[in-house]
Design a protein around this motif. Structure first.
Motif, PDB file in Angstrom:
ATOM      1  N   ALA A 263       0.744  -1.274   0.001  1.00  0.00           N
ATOM      2  CA  ALA A 263       0.045  -0.128  -0.052  1.00  0.00           C
ATOM      3  C   ALA A 263       0.718   1.156   0.039  1.00  0.00           C
ATOM      4  CB  ALA A 263      -1.056  -0.059   1.107  1.00  0.00           C
ATOM      5  N   LEU A 264       2.144   1.241   0.632  1.00  0.00           N
ATOM      6  CA  LEU A 264       2.946   2.548   0.737  1.00  0.00           C
ATOM      7  C   LEU A 264       3.474   2.586  -0.764  1.00  0.00           C
ATOM      8  CD1 LEU A 264       4.270   4.337   2.853  1.00  0.00           C
ATOM      9  CD2 LEU A 264       6.133   2.879   2.862  1.00  0.00           C
ATOM     10  N   VAL A 265       3.656   1.484  -1.361  1.00  0.00           N
ATOM     11  CA  VAL A 265       4.498   1.626  -2.885  1.00  0.00           C
ATOM     12  C   VAL A 265       3.090   2.456  -3.732  1.00  0.00           C
ATOM     13  CG1 VAL A 265       5.013   0.546  -4.911  1.00  0.00           C
ATOM     14  CG2 VAL A 265       5.843  -0.215  -2.816  1.00  0.00           C
ATOM     15  N   VAL A 266       1.845   1.960  -3.548  1.00  0.00           N
ATOM     16  CA  VAL A 266       0.437   2.602  -4.253  1.00  0.00           C
ATOM     17  C   VAL A 266       0.588   3.988  -3.825  1.00  0.00           C
ATOM     18  CG1 VAL A 266      -1.825   2.400  -4.405  1.00  0.00           C
ATOM     19  CG2 VAL A 266      -0.621   0.285  -4.329  1.00  0.00           C
ATOM     20  N   VAL A 267       0.891   4.419  -2.688  1.00  0.00           N
ATOM     21  CA  VAL A 267       0.731   5.767  -2.348  1.00  0.00           C
ATOM     22  C   VAL A 267       1.904   6.635  -2.998  1.00  0.00           C
ATOM     23  CG1 VAL A 267       1.510   7.400  -0.495  1.00  0.00           C
ATOM     24  CG2 VAL A 267      -0.279   5.703  -0.038  1.00  0.00           C
ATOM     25  N   ALA A 268       2.900   5.982  -3.442  1.00  0.00           N
ATOM     26  CA  ALA A 268       3.996   6.775  -4.054  1.00  0.00           C
ATOM     27  C   ALA A 268       4.117   6.714  -5.405  1.00  0.00           C
ATOM     28  CB  ALA A 268       5.441   6.087  -3.633  1.00  0.00           C
ATOM     29  N   MET A 269       3.424   5.777  -6.032  1.00  0.00           N
ATOM     30  CA  MET A 269       3.389   5.576  -7.303  1.00  0.00           C
ATOM     31  C   MET A 269       3.115   6.873  -8.248  1.00  0.00           C
ATOM     32  SD  MET A 269       1.560   1.750  -8.155  1.00  0.00           S
ATOM     33  CE  MET A 269       2.025   1.881  -9.994  1.00  0.00           C
ATOM     34  N   PRO A 270       3.563   7.129  -9.299  1.00  0.00           N
ATOM     35  CA  PRO A 270       3.437   8.445 -10.085  1.00  0.00           C
ATOM     36  C   PRO A 270       1.922   8.651 -10.382  1.00  0.00           C
ATOM     37  CG  PRO A 270       5.451   7.124 -10.931  1.00  0.00           C
ATOM     38  CD  PRO A 270       4.763   6.185  -9.943  1.00  0.00           C
ATOM     39  N   GLY A 271       1.223   7.756 -10.679  1.00  0.00           N
ATOM     40  CA  GLY A 271      -0.118   7.868 -11.287  1.00  0.00           C
ATOM     41  C   GLY A 271      -0.786   8.691 -10.162  1.00  0.00           C
ATOM     42  N   ALA A 272      -0.478   8.484  -8.573  1.00  0.00           N
ATOM     43  CA  ALA A 272      -1.224   9.155  -7.686  1.00  0.00           C
ATOM     44  C   ALA A 272      -1.189  10.444  -7.604  1.00  0.00           C
ATOM     45  CB  ALA A 272      -0.711   8.523  -6.320  1.00  0.00           C
ATOM     46  N   ALA A 273      -0.499  11.125  -8.644  1.00  0.00           N
ATOM     47  CA  ALA A 273      -0.556  12.549  -8.903  1.00  0.00           C
ATOM     48  C   ALA A 273      -2.033  13.040  -9.207  1.00  0.00           C
ATOM     49  CB  ALA A 273       0.378  13.024  -9.848  1.00  0.00           C
ATOM     50  N   THR A 274      -2.704  12.152  -9.757  1.00  0.00           N
ATOM     51  CA  THR A 274      -4.032  12.433 -10.273  1.00  0.00           C
ATOM     52  C   THR A 274      -5.066  12.399  -9.216  1.00  0.00           C
ATOM     53  OG1 THR A 274      -4.545  10.032 -10.405  1.00  0.00           O
ATOM     54  CG2 THR A 274      -3.903  11.324 -12.463  1.00  0.00           C
ATOM     55  N   PHE A 275      -4.726  12.137  -7.907  1.00  0.00           N
ATOM     56  CA  PHE A 275      -5.487  12.155  -6.741  1.00  0.00           C
ATOM     57  C   PHE A 275      -5.592  13.668  -6.253  1.00  0.00           C
ATOM     58  CE2 PHE A 275      -5.251   7.701  -4.914  1.00  0.00           C
ATOM     59  CZ  PHE A 275      -5.500   7.041  -6.061  1.00  0.00           C
ATOM     60  N   SER A 276      -4.739  14.524  -6.872  1.00  0.00           N
ATOM     61  CA  SER A 276      -4.797  15.760  -6.380  1.00  0.00           C
ATOM     62  C   SER A 276      -5.299  16.645  -7.188  1.00  0.00           C
ATOM     63  CB  SER A 276      -3.284  16.428  -5.636  1.00  0.00           C
ATOM     64  OG  SER A 276      -2.848  15.784  -4.514  1.00  0.00           O
ATOM     65  N   LEU A 277      -5.651  16.206  -8.223  1.00  0.00           N
ATOM     66  CA  LEU A 277      -6.345  17.007  -9.661  1.00  0.00           C
ATOM     67  C   LEU A 277      -7.675  16.597  -9.665  1.00  0.00           C
ATOM     68  CD1 LEU A 277      -3.325  16.508 -11.834  1.00  0.00           C
ATOM     69  CD2 LEU A 277      -3.758  18.516 -10.566  1.00  0.00           C
ATOM     70  N   LEU A 278      -8.485  17.409 -10.360  1.00  0.00           N
ATOM     71  CA  LEU A 278      -9.784  16.834 -10.536  1.00  0.00           C
ATOM     72  C   LEU A 278     -10.290  15.734 -11.852  1.00  0.00           C
ATOM     73  CD1 LEU A 278     -12.450  18.381  -9.461  1.00  0.00           C
ATOM     74  CD2 LEU A 278     -12.992  19.228 -11.833  1.00  0.00           C
ATOM     75  N   MET A 279      -9.719  14.565 -11.004  1.00  0.00           N
ATOM     76  CA  MET A 279     -10.152  13.443 -11.893  1.00  0.00           C
ATOM     77  C   MET A 279     -10.649  12.499 -11.200  1.00  0.00           C
ATOM     78  SD  MET A 279      -6.274  13.490 -14.377  1.00  0.00           S
ATOM     79  CE  MET A 279      -5.917  14.964 -15.073  1.00  0.00           C
ATOM     80  N   ALA A 280     -10.996  11.445 -11.883  1.00  0.00           N
ATOM     81  CA  ALA A 280     -11.894  10.383 -11.042  1.00  0.00           C
ATOM     82  C   ALA A 280     -11.156   9.086 -10.621  1.00  0.00           C
ATOM     83  CB  ALA A 280     -12.930   9.788 -12.224  1.00  0.00           C
ATOM     84  N   ASP A 281      -9.783   9.340 -10.799  1.00  0.00           N
ATOM     85  CA  ASP A 281      -8.718   8.173 -10.280  1.00  0.00           C
ATOM     86  C   ASP A 281      -9.040   7.772  -9.020  1.00  0.00           C
ATOM     87  OD1 ASP A 281      -7.234   7.636 -13.100  1.00  0.00           O
ATOM     88  OD2 ASP A 281      -7.673   9.755 -12.790  1.00  0.00           O
ATOM     89  N   PRO A 282      -8.830   8.597  -8.190  1.00  0.00           N
ATOM     90  CA  PRO A 282      -9.069   8.081  -6.734  1.00  0.00           C
ATOM     91  C   PRO A 282     -10.395   7.447  -6.382  1.00  0.00           C
ATOM     92  CG  PRO A 282      -9.043  10.386  -6.569  1.00  0.00           C
ATOM     93  CD  PRO A 282      -8.811   9.998  -8.187  1.00  0.00           C
TER      94      PRO A 282
END
Length: 409
Positions: A175-194
């Motif tokens: 789970a820590l790796v998932v937090v760090a993964m580059p794609g998680a940048a979308t979690f701070s933008l207006l996108m549906a990924d999270p």
């Protein structure tokens, strides 16, 4: 593949008893030994351990948001952008349009890209609109606040899903790796990924617990969020098949029966609204050049380095091949995951391969988070932490690139 349809345990590792439908917990994974337990269904000590580990993960996630939003602000200042434009790049304006005005009643012509909102599934913009109406906040602020909370839910859900397959310590590191993964940048933008990652992970947890109705309903929400949620349909179908073969549990059919209704319902809505049954497919091809080409563009991406090297988006996608290479190495070294998350992940990888305009982009690889379970089985703790540092650095750089619109998410 074992008799019950799950993938075999790593070579030389004794198999444990099945813990859930379609899941088998390998003992002695790369970082810590132990059997997987479905979080919330084990002993009191398991639940306390899960809560404590989740607290640490949420703290790490929130700390990473400070870095990511710092990168967004840097890009905003460099590009002289307003906060709305900075926090809602690329897909953001379309989600804002849906939240504010709904969908148009026609399939837009090629010279009307601003009306191409039909490509974006409805659940996320509906939630943004709901939060804005309840709080009175502007849509962008409502969406970013919503995604901050959805990111927390996604981290906890991925942690819970990991514990159905891995030992507690290994699931935490995954789970820590998932937090760090580059794609998680979308979690701070207006996108549906999270939202999608949270729903996908909780669906896998519920399938592991045989909560067929709950898994089906969560899958409905997932398939109303992102097109790659079709992987949840496959996961539900495999889980039901295993339950039928092992226990003759006909109630398991509820999950795969419900799972595709989010997507099918949305397509039916577009048909009713526009009068065109294939409205979503037309918009996808007309404006995003995304269609089933059985890997033709993927092959071009692999072989066209000299032609595409100057495009930052393709450079980022090529970095995705490095991640897939690491995954392949882990599988070669004996790492395995059970049949249900395998089905989910295989469909997502198949979409990246078979559809034009996709490829191994960071956010698609993030959605395929069970790949992380393979990698952490074969790495020691120190290497996992080093990997997290490298990935988080890439995530911060990618957040800057997304905001500056140098890279397509």
């Amino acid at each position: 593949m074992s008799a019950d349809g799950t993938l075999g345990a790593p070579a030389g590792v004794e198999r444990e008893t099945a813990t859930a439908a379609g899941t088998r917990a390998p003992a002695g994974t790369g970082t810590s030994a132990g059997t997987g337990t479905s979080a919330g269904t084990g002993t009191w000590a398991d639940r306390v351990s899960f809560a404590r580990s989740s607290t640490v993960l949420v703290a790490a996630y929130l700390a990473s948001r400070v870095l990511v939003l710092g990168a967004v602000d840097l890009a905003r200042r460099q590009q002289d952008l307003g906060w709305t434009r900075a926090l809602a790049p690329w897909d953001g304006p379309f989600y804002l349009s849906i939240a504010a005005h709904g969908y148009p009643d026609v399939v837009p012509a090629a010279d009307q890209p601003d009306l191409a909102t039909a490509a974006f599934f409805p659940l996320f913009p509906l939630l943004v609109r709901g939060v804005a109406e309840v709080t009175g906040a502007p849509l962008v602020a409502a969406g970013i606040a919503l995604n901050l909370l959805l990111g927390v839910a996604a981290v906890v859900a991925v942690h819970a899903a990991g514990r159905t397959v891995l030992s507690a310590g290994t699931a935490f590191l995954a789970a820590l790796v998932v937090v760090a993964m580059p794609g998680a940048a979308t979690f701070s933008l207006l996108m549906a990924d999270p939202l999608f990652v949270a729903l996908a992970a909780w669906c896998l947890v519920l399938l592991a617990r045989h909560r067929w109705l709950g898994a089906g309903l969560v899958a409905v929400a997932g398939t109303a969020t992102r097109p790659n949620a079709v992987g949840l349909v496959a996961a539900a179908a495999v889980a039901s098949y295993l339950a039928l073969r092992r226990d003759r549990d006909v109630t398991s059919l509820v999950a795969p029966a419900l799972a595709p209704l989010g997507t099918l319902g949305y397509w039916a809505y577009l048909w009713w609204r526009t009068g065109q049954p294939d409205a979503w497919f037309v918009v996808q091809e007309r404006f995003w050049h995304q269609q089933l080409d059985f890997g033709v563009q993927f092959a071009y991406l692999v072989t066209g380095f000299s032609e595409l090297v100057h495009d930052h988006t393709y450079l980022v996608m090529w970095s995705g091949f490095l991640w897939l290479a690491v995954v392949a190495w882990a599988v070669w070294r004996g790492a395995r995951i059970p049949a249900v998350p395998t089905a989910y992940t295989a469909v997502l990888l198949g979409q990246m391969l078979a559809y034009s305009g996709l490829g191994p982009r960071p956010r698609f690889l993030l959605a395929a988070f069970p790949l992380v379970w393979l990698v952490v089985q074969r790495l020691g703790r120190r290497l996992v932490l080093l990997l997290c540092g490298m990935l988080l650095t890439a995530q911060v750089l990618l957040a800057w690139a997304y905001t500056s619109q140098y890279v397509i998410p």
